[in-house]
Design a protein around this motif. Structure first.
Motif, PDB file in Angstrom:
ATOM      1  N   PHE A 104       0.811  -1.215   0.000  1.00  0.00           N
ATOM      2  CA  PHE A 104       0.000   0.000   0.000  1.00  0.00           C
ATOM      3  C   PHE A 104       0.847   1.269   0.000  1.00  0.00           C
ATOM      4  O   PHE A 104       0.298   2.376  -0.039  1.00  0.00           O
ATOM      5  N   ALA A 211     -12.673   2.767   0.239  1.00  0.00           N
ATOM      6  CA  ALA A 211     -12.260   2.128  -1.011  1.00  0.00           C
ATOM      7  C   ALA A 211     -13.066   0.850  -1.171  1.00  0.00           C
ATOM      8  O   ALA A 211     -12.655  -0.221  -0.737  1.00  0.00           O
ATOM      9  N   ILE A 219     -15.196   3.935  -4.969  1.00  0.00           N
ATOM     10  CA  ILE A 219     -13.993   4.365  -4.262  1.00  0.00           C
ATOM     11  C   ILE A 219     -13.987   5.890  -4.165  1.00  0.00           C
ATOM     12  O   ILE A 219     -14.129   6.581  -5.176  1.00  0.00           O
ATOM     13  N   ALA A 240     -10.367   0.267   3.373  1.00  0.00           N
ATOM     14  CA  ALA A 240     -10.230  -0.533   2.153  1.00  0.00           C
ATOM     15  C   ALA A 240     -10.492  -1.998   2.465  1.00  0.00           C
ATOM     16  O   ALA A 240      -9.848  -2.890   1.924  1.00  0.00           O
ATOM     17  N   GLY A 244      -9.181  -3.036  -0.898  1.00  0.00           N
ATOM     18  CA  GLY A 244      -7.734  -3.136  -0.747  1.00  0.00           C
ATOM     19  C   GLY A 244      -7.107  -4.241  -1.569  1.00  0.00           C
ATOM     20  O   GLY A 244      -5.926  -4.171  -1.917  1.00  0.00           O
ATOM     21  N   ARG A 253      -4.502  -1.505  -9.689  1.00  0.00           N
ATOM     22  CA  ARG A 253      -4.098  -0.917  -8.415  1.00  0.00           C
ATOM     23  C   ARG A 253      -4.104   0.615  -8.444  1.00  0.00           C
ATOM     24  O   ARG A 253      -4.132   1.262  -7.394  1.00  0.00           O
ATOM     25  N   LEU A 256      -6.496   2.755  -6.370  1.00  0.00           N
ATOM     26  CA  LEU A 256      -6.225   3.090  -4.966  1.00  0.00           C
ATOM     27  C   LEU A 256      -5.212   4.224  -4.840  1.00  0.00           C
ATOM     28  O   LEU A 256      -4.681   4.460  -3.747  1.00  0.00           O
ATOM     29  N   ILE A 259      -3.726   6.154  -1.537  1.00  0.00           N
ATOM     30  CA  ILE A 259      -3.816   5.405  -0.279  1.00  0.00           C
ATOM     31  C   ILE A 259      -2.482   5.423   0.456  1.00  0.00           C
ATOM     32  O   ILE A 259      -2.433   5.240   1.687  1.00  0.00           O
TER      33      ILE A 259
END
Length: 450
Positions: A104, A211, A219, A240, A244, A253, A256, A259
């Protein structure tokens, strides 16, 4: 095993059995074979998430390795309260979660703890946020002049209100921020709500972005929300729990993005990573804050310099060693395997959305950003006041044909929700689903034509 291998032969949501007699406790020992046969017969009535037509909720089939992991840790019966009571698992958990925190982008000081569900993860994150903001570990918040508040999307999970209640702030402390047509937090309204709270003499301390909302799978604009939190000196938490998982997909990805700014993140591998329940975590950018702002020493446990007693850093003391089944699943499927599964889910979502859009009597609640499609029937041959009943009738019709969609309330109306999570669901199953939707629509149209 029989229950799982024959999953397609049972309804995704069977009728519940009569349990009153079965639940009666026996005064004498009952033969194990008899007990297992009784359990076997009743398991046939359990929720059947392994059925390819089970699409109603964020419930996944379990990885084989996570089932094995649960069996193994049950056999050794270790306790995650302390290092000496779980010498293997208490070391494995921080080693694995540090790597997930790195996925992350939370930085070199990041790590986390496993908890029993996303609600506990959100509660612990907001507890740390409150303690940091108000130095509340010892003295609490009863003497504060200004009421602590935090901000969440109106589409956020109900665990936010629960957390506010349990933190002694009251549910009203979770200030709701308006969302767009696509269920994403409106940045303009967030700024306005922060200003209003300050003018009202309240003390903001955190902002929560979501998310993967529960009803529509959308999201929030994470990067923009994070920037506002930072500009106002507020803790930034990202829930998330569901979304996530896309961090494991190189293709998706980017959804996100932002994040990496978070002070804390909730993530539930029990959902889109298919680990058996429960398996959830809360990650912290600065893991040392748990030592400073949460830890309560257990004097009956030996202290270790290198490895913490995890029960001192979590809400729970005694805790199941969920880390083994998570590690086994990640190793067995691998990042590439999870990426392929997630991308399969998105492909199904694209097909599903296209089918909805091809039918004038159906409408989408929002543009899906994950593998969740929220839609409803709005048949123009019926008065709008009857559409909720029509959607309920459609849900029951589909269930009769072994397809389960849930029926949430969204913006005061009934919607159908499809979560395309099962890796064994194929386009052919969705074709059959829409054939049944068309069949139900034709049937409901006939009386009007007559």
């Amino acid at each position: 095993v029989e229950t799982m291998t024959a999953a397609a032969e049972r309804s995704p949501l069977p009728e519940p059995p009569e349990l009153a007699h079965w639940a009666q406790l026996s005064k004498v020992s009952v033969d194990s074979e008899q007990l297992l046969e009784t359990v076997r017969s009743h398991l046939q009535h359990s929720m059947n998430a392994a059925h390819p037509g089970y699409m109603g909720h964020m419930d996944s089939i379990p990885t084989v390795m996570s089932v094995i992991g649960d069996l193994l840790v049950a056999a050794v019966n270790n306790n995650m309260l302390s290092l000496e009571m779980s010498p293997v698992f208490s070391r494995l958990e921080p080693l694995v979660l540090r790597q997930i925190a790195a996925e992350f982008g939370l930085g070199p000081q990041a790590n986390g703890v496993l908890v029993s569900g996303g609600s506990l993860a959100n509660l612990q994150a907001l507890t740390i946020a409150r303690n940091v903001a108000f130095d509340a570990v010892k003295s609490g918040i009863t003497g504060l002049e200004k009421k602590p508040v935090f901000f969440v999307s109106e589409a956020a999970h109900t665990s936010m209100q629960k957390a506010a209640m349990l933190l002694g702030l009251g549910t009203e402390a979770a200030i709701s921020v308006a969302t767009s047509a696509d269920s994403q937090m409106q940045v303009s309204d967030l700024k306005e709500k922060i200003g209003q709270a300050k003018q009202a003499g309240q003390q903001p301390f955190a902002v929560v972005a979501t998310a993967g909302t529960t009803v529509t799978g959308n999201i929030d604009p994470i990067a923009e929300v994070g920037a506002i939190a930072k500009a106002n000196g507020l803790w930034f938490h990202v829930d998330a729990a569901y979304g996530g998982a896309v961090v494991f997909s190189p293709q998706y990805r980017h959804l996100l993005s932002g994040i990496e700014q978070a002070d804390s993140v909730t993530f539930n591998p029990q959902k889109w990573l298919y680990v058996t329940k429960t398996c959830a975590m809360v990650l912290f950018r600065k893991f040392d804050l748990l030592q400073q702002q949460f830890r309560i020493l257990a004097p009956y446990m030996h202290d270790h310099e290198e490895w913490p007693n995890l029960g001192e850093l979590t809400i729970q003391g005694t805790r199941h060693p969920d880390i083994l089944k998570l590690w086994l699943s990640l190793q067995h499927i691998g990042k590439q395997g999870y990426a392929a599964i997630i991308e399969h889910s998105y492909a199904l979502t694209d097909y599903f959305v296209a089918q909805v859009q091809q039918r004038p009597f159906l409408q989408l609640a929002s543009r899906p950003q994950m593998n969740l499609v929220c839609f409803r029937g709005s048949p123009d041959w019926l008065p709008a006041a009857e559409w909720d009943d029509w959607n309920h009738g459609l849900q029951q019709h589909l269930l009769h044909h072994h397809v389960f969609l849930s029926l949430p309330v969204y913006r005061h109306k009934r919607w159908l929700k499809a979560v395309l999570l099962n890796p064994f669901t194929e386009v052919s199953h969705l074709q059959q689903l829409f054939e049944q939707i068309d069949s139900f629509a034709d049937w409901s149209l006939t009386p009007t034509l007559a």
